[in-house]
Design a protein around this motif. Structure first.
Motif, PDB file in Angstrom:
ATOM      1  N   SER A  61      -6.577  30.344  15.212  1.00 12.83           N
ATOM      2  CA  SER A  61      -5.878  30.386  13.935  1.00 12.83           C
ATOM      3  C   SER A  61      -5.599  31.825  13.533  1.00 12.83           C
ATOM      4  O   SER A  61      -6.386  32.724  13.816  1.00 12.83           O
ATOM      5  CB  SER A  61      -6.714  29.716  12.846  1.00 12.83           C
ATOM      6  OG  SER A  61      -6.901  28.357  13.133  1.00 12.83           O
ATOM      7  N   THR A  62      -4.499  32.036  12.843  1.00  6.25           N
ATOM      8  CA  THR A  62      -4.125  33.340  12.324  1.00  6.25           C
ATOM      9  C   THR A  62      -4.060  33.256  10.810  1.00  6.25           C
ATOM     10  O   THR A  62      -3.418  32.369  10.266  1.00  6.25           O
ATOM     11  CB  THR A  62      -2.757  33.778  12.873  1.00  6.25           C
ATOM     12  OG1 THR A  62      -2.824  33.795  14.301  1.00  6.25           O
ATOM     13  CG2 THR A  62      -2.365  35.148  12.361  1.00  6.25           C
ATOM     14  N   LYS A  64      -3.082  35.492   7.455  1.00  8.57           N
ATOM     15  CA  LYS A  64      -2.370  36.708   7.074  1.00  8.57           C
ATOM     16  C   LYS A  64      -2.208  36.775   5.561  1.00  8.57           C
ATOM     17  O   LYS A  64      -2.112  35.762   4.892  1.00  8.57           O
ATOM     18  CB  LYS A  64      -0.976  36.738   7.701  1.00  8.57           C
ATOM     19  CG  LYS A  64      -0.970  36.803   9.204  1.00  8.57           C
ATOM     20  CD  LYS A  64       0.458  36.841   9.728  1.00  8.57           C
ATOM     21  CE  LYS A  64       0.475  36.895  11.230  1.00  8.57           C
ATOM     22  NZ  LYS A  64       1.830  36.932  11.763  1.00  8.57           N
ATOM     23  N   THR A  65      -2.167  37.973   5.056  1.00  3.90           N
ATOM     24  CA  THR A  65      -1.816  38.219   3.663  1.00  3.90           C
ATOM     25  C   THR A  65      -0.949  39.466   3.614  1.00  3.90           C
ATOM     26  O   THR A  65      -1.128  40.373   4.428  1.00  3.90           O
ATOM     27  CB  THR A  65      -3.067  38.374   2.776  1.00  3.90           C
ATOM     28  OG1 THR A  65      -2.644  38.599   1.424  1.00  3.90           O
ATOM     29  CG2 THR A  65      -3.947  39.501   3.230  1.00  3.90           C
ATOM     30  N   THR A  66      -0.008  39.496   2.702  1.00 12.19           N
ATOM     31  CA  THR A  66       0.817  40.688   2.567  1.00 12.19           C
ATOM     32  C   THR A  66       0.210  41.659   1.566  1.00 12.19           C
ATOM     33  O   THR A  66       0.661  42.783   1.436  1.00 12.19           O
ATOM     34  CB  THR A  66       2.247  40.326   2.135  1.00 12.19           C
ATOM     35  OG1 THR A  66       2.191  39.608   0.886  1.00 12.19           O
ATOM     36  CG2 THR A  66       2.935  39.497   3.189  1.00 12.19           C
ATOM     37  N   ALA A  67      -0.797  41.205   0.833  1.00 12.47           N
ATOM     38  CA  ALA A  67      -1.495  42.072  -0.120  1.00 12.47           C
ATOM     39  C   ALA A  67      -2.881  41.494  -0.391  1.00 12.47           C
ATOM     40  O   ALA A  67      -3.077  40.300  -0.301  1.00 12.47           O
ATOM     41  CB  ALA A  67      -0.712  42.166  -1.436  1.00 12.47           C
ATOM     42  N   GLY A  68      -3.814  42.335  -0.700  1.00  9.13           N
ATOM     43  CA  GLY A  68      -5.143  41.856  -1.043  1.00  9.13           C
ATOM     44  C   GLY A  68      -5.988  41.527   0.167  1.00  9.13           C
ATOM     45  O   GLY A  68      -5.711  41.943   1.280  1.00  9.13           O
ATOM     46  N   LEU A  69      -7.047  40.756  -0.073  1.00 10.61           N
ATOM     47  CA  LEU A  69      -8.009  40.424   0.966  1.00 10.61           C
ATOM     48  C   LEU A  69      -8.058  38.917   1.218  1.00 10.61           C
ATOM     49  O   LEU A  69      -7.681  38.140   0.365  1.00 10.61           O
ATOM     50  CB  LEU A  69      -9.416  40.877   0.530  1.00 10.61           C
ATOM     51  CG  LEU A  69      -9.613  42.350   0.225  1.00 10.61           C
ATOM     52  CD1 LEU A  69     -10.980  42.575  -0.402  1.00 10.61           C
ATOM     53  CD2 LEU A  69      -9.476  43.157   1.499  1.00 10.61           C
ATOM     54  N   ILE A  70      -8.543  38.560   2.359  1.00  8.12           N
ATOM     55  CA  ILE A  70      -8.869  37.165   2.653  1.00  8.12           C
ATOM     56  C   ILE A  70     -10.386  37.083   2.613  1.00  8.12           C
ATOM     57  O   ILE A  70     -11.064  37.695   3.437  1.00  8.12           O
ATOM     58  CB  ILE A  70      -8.328  36.723   4.015  1.00  8.12           C
ATOM     59  CG1 ILE A  70      -6.801  36.767   4.020  1.00  8.12           C
ATOM     60  CG2 ILE A  70      -8.822  35.319   4.359  1.00  8.12           C
ATOM     61  CD1 ILE A  70      -6.166  36.442   5.357  1.00  8.12           C
ATOM     62  N   ASN A  71     -10.914  36.363   1.653  1.00  8.21           N
ATOM     63  CA  ASN A  71     -12.367  36.221   1.505  1.00  8.21           C
ATOM     64  C   ASN A  71     -12.787  34.864   2.009  1.00  8.21           C
ATOM     65  O   ASN A  71     -12.260  33.839   1.584  1.00  8.21           O
ATOM     66  CB  ASN A  71     -12.784  36.366   0.035  1.00  8.21           C
ATOM     67  CG  ASN A  71     -12.470  37.752  -0.505  1.00  8.21           C
ATOM     68  OD1 ASN A  71     -12.766  38.742   0.139  1.00  8.21           O
ATOM     69  ND2 ASN A  71     -11.873  37.790  -1.668  1.00  8.21           N
ATOM     70  N   ILE A  72     -13.744  34.845   2.911  1.00  9.70           N
ATOM     71  CA  ILE A  72     -14.264  33.596   3.449  1.00  9.70           C
ATOM     72  C   ILE A  72     -15.761  33.567   3.212  1.00  9.70           C
ATOM     73  O   ILE A  72     -16.468  34.488   3.479  1.00  9.70           O
ATOM     74  CB  ILE A  72     -13.945  33.446   4.954  1.00  9.70           C
ATOM     75  CG1 ILE A  72     -12.441  33.394   5.130  1.00  9.70           C
ATOM     76  CG2 ILE A  72     -14.605  32.217   5.514  1.00  9.70           C
ATOM     77  CD1 ILE A  72     -11.977  33.324   6.556  1.00  9.70           C
TER      78      ILE A  72
END
Length: 72
Positions: A61-62, A64-72
């Motif tokens: 899986s990919t 992506k975000t264009t701004a900010g963070l991905i929080n898991i």
């Protein structure tokens, strides 16, 4: 004028469309007892679950975000 359409079926219900199916902003798709919902406001998409949220892919899986963070 308000319309209400209720469809009952014991098997799959198929929607055959030749273009996008549009649901208005701030109107969600709910599942079961409305504890699970997908809704967009024209900018953001929210996926809510009254329990666990499981995303399963058959391959890598990919995210992506264009701004900010991905929080898991």
């Amino acid at each position: 004028m308000e319309w209400l359409l209720t469809i009952g079926a014991s098997g799959d219900i198929n929607l055959t469309a030749s273009t996008d199916v549009n649901i208005p902003a701030n109107v969600g798709i709910t599942f079961g007892d409305d504890g699970e919902k997908i809704e967009g406001d024209g900018t953001n998409l929210a996926v809510a679950s009254s329990g666990a949220l499981n995303l399963t892919g058959a391959a890598a899986s990919t995210w992506k975000t264009t701004a900010g963070l991905i929080n898991i």
